[in-house]
Design an enzyme around this catalytic site. Structure first.
Site, PDB file in Angstrom:
ATOM      1  N   TYR A 106     -12.289  73.643  25.666  1.00 48.72           N
ATOM      2  CA  TYR A 106     -11.665  73.526  26.986  1.00 48.72           C
ATOM      3  C   TYR A 106     -12.251  74.608  27.895  1.00 48.72           C
ATOM      4  CZ  TYR A 106      -8.027  70.426  25.083  1.00 48.72           C
ATOM      5  OH  TYR A 106      -7.341  69.387  24.512  1.00 48.72           O
ATOM      6  N   LYS A 108     -16.394  71.841  11.930  1.00 51.76           N
ATOM      7  CA  LYS A 108     -17.302  70.698  12.094  1.00 51.76           C
ATOM      8  C   LYS A 108     -18.713  71.268  12.128  1.00 51.76           C
ATOM      9  CE  LYS A 108     -18.272  66.403  12.566  1.00 51.76           C
ATOM     10  NZ  LYS A 108     -18.186  65.511  11.392  1.00 51.76           N
TER      11      LYS A 108
END
Ligand SMILES: NC(=O)c1ccc[n+]([C@@H]2O[C@H](COP(=O)([O-])OP(=O)(O)OC[C@H]3O[C@@H](n4cnc5c(N)ncnc54)[C@H](O)[C@@H]3O)[C@@H](O)[C@H]2O)c1
Length: 361
Positions: A144, A194
């Site tokens: 973000y 990830k």
């Protein structure tokens, strides 16, 4: 039951009901807070701010220019939800929620998830003992980020770039917070990563996780790729206790885990400034739910559980525990439940049942 102690403790709370069902679940939570306050010897001095998408449509701003200053002196902020179908979501988020989270260094987004006794999980054969976890979401940086831009808009060459931002300070402090929480709970911590696909920020996240957890040698630490983790939370939720995740992964995973626990309508969240230099903010995980807004059927439990988190933060531990115990009793004893939980009760029915547990005790 009334409080018969000597002095009444006061807490100054800024209330932002926001939009849609935010305006229905916020008054519900305040009613419960008032009742538990009377029973436990504290009063809330509430200042309500009518900020949100209506304010944006009227004034061009989600909150006034001095909004952050108005909130600064309070002990905590209680928020409903923001979002209106005719206002772009990035405006409602970046005009109110994100400035508050960042200005007040609320870098921990604490999202506990429980399957309450009496609530059916959409998963077969899952018991309340198996679904009791906390997602610790990084709340100030990560995916973000405002860094990026768009070029050649409306042409064939159009492009959009968005940079994810992970600092050592920001990553270490969220992982440290999660480690301390895991130490106080089960001793198990899982990191959502990830690092196979995202080759800079996520290997960095993994390195910091290894370094910070090495300072907590008693913790059982594991890291799992977020895609596999999403599947595991569905297939084997009992495996997880504290999960630490980046801003985006934590956001998605906590809605998924809330669904496993029966409904997003019951999930709470605290936006915490652990150092207490600034006010923290408490809000249900759900949004403004325009599809059911105005009908009086929103589940207020997410807001009420968030209110209990706020009480805990304010040092009202007994009152916080009493709120959660009354929710547990109501659900376990076949008390009223809203449609998202398979019942027919209204927001007001659920609120009245919880309030009565404090007034008739
Ligand atoms: N923190 C926030 O203020 C916040 C969070 C998420 C979404 N939003 C905003 O809310 C708006 C709607 O977003 P969305 O539809 O993706 O998510 P949402 O959480 O508002 O709704 C998703 C689904 O869950 C149901 N639901 C949510 N809360 C419920 C409750 N308390 N009781 C019963 N059912 C409930 C809704 O009816 C809907 O079907 C958008 O504008 C979005 O940007 C705001």
């Amino acid at each position: 039951m009334g409080y018969d102690g000597e002095s009444v403790r006061r807490h100054r709370i800024a209330v932002i009901p926001g939009d849609g069902i935010g305006r229905e679940v916020t008054p519900a939570a305040l009613e419960v807070l008032e009742a538990v306050g009377r029973a436990h010897g504290f009063e809330l001095e509430l200042t309500e701010y009518p900020w949100g998408c209506d304010h944006f449509v009227d004034t061009g701003r989600m909150m006034p220019v001095d909004g952050i200053e108005l909130l600064r002196g309070t002990d905590a902020i209680f928020l409903g939800a923001v979002g209106r179908p005719d206002v772009p979501d990035h405006i409602s988020l970046w005009g109110l929620l994100i400035p508050i989270r960042r200005s007040f260094r609320q870098y921990v987004n604490l999202r506990p998830i429980r399957l309450w006794p009496g609530i059916a999980s959409p998963l077969r054969d899952v018991t309340p003992e198996q679904v009791d976890m906390v997602i610790v979401r990084e709340n100030n940086e990560g995916e973000y980020s405002e860094i990026g831009g768009r070029l050649h808009q409306g042409t064939e060459d159009e492009l959009a770039v968005q940079e994810a931002l992970f600092t050592r300070k920001g990553t270490d402090r969220i992982i440290s917070y999660a480690c301390e929480l895991a130490t106080a709970r089960s001793g198990r911590i899982c990191s959502a990563t990830k690092s196979n696909g995202i080759i800079h920020t996520m290997p960095f996240w993994d390195e910091r996780f290894a370094e910070v957890t090495s300072r907590h040698p008693r913790l059982e630490a594991e890291q799992v790729l977020i895609d596999a983790l999403a599947a595991m939370v569905v297939l084997n939720p009992g495996r997880f206790d504290v999960i630490v995740a980046s801003n985006l992964f934590g956001d998605i995973l906590s809605d998924l885990a809330a669904a496993v626990a029966g409904s997003i309508g019951i999930a709470p969240s605290g936006n915490l400034n652990p150092e207490r230099e600034y006010p923290s903010m408490f809000e249900p995980v759900h949004g403004s739910a325009p599809d059911i807004a105005g009908r009086g059927i929103a589940n207020p439990i997410g807001a009420i559980w968030s209110a209990a988190q706020m009480l805990e933060h304010l040092g009202e531990q007994e009152a916080a525990a009493a709120v959660l115990a009354s929710v547990e009793r109501m659900l376990a004893s076949d008390g009223p439940r809203t449609r998202d939980l398979g019942g027919t009760a209204t927001t007001a029915d659920v609120t009245a049942a919880l309030v009565s547990s404090f007034t008739s005790a």
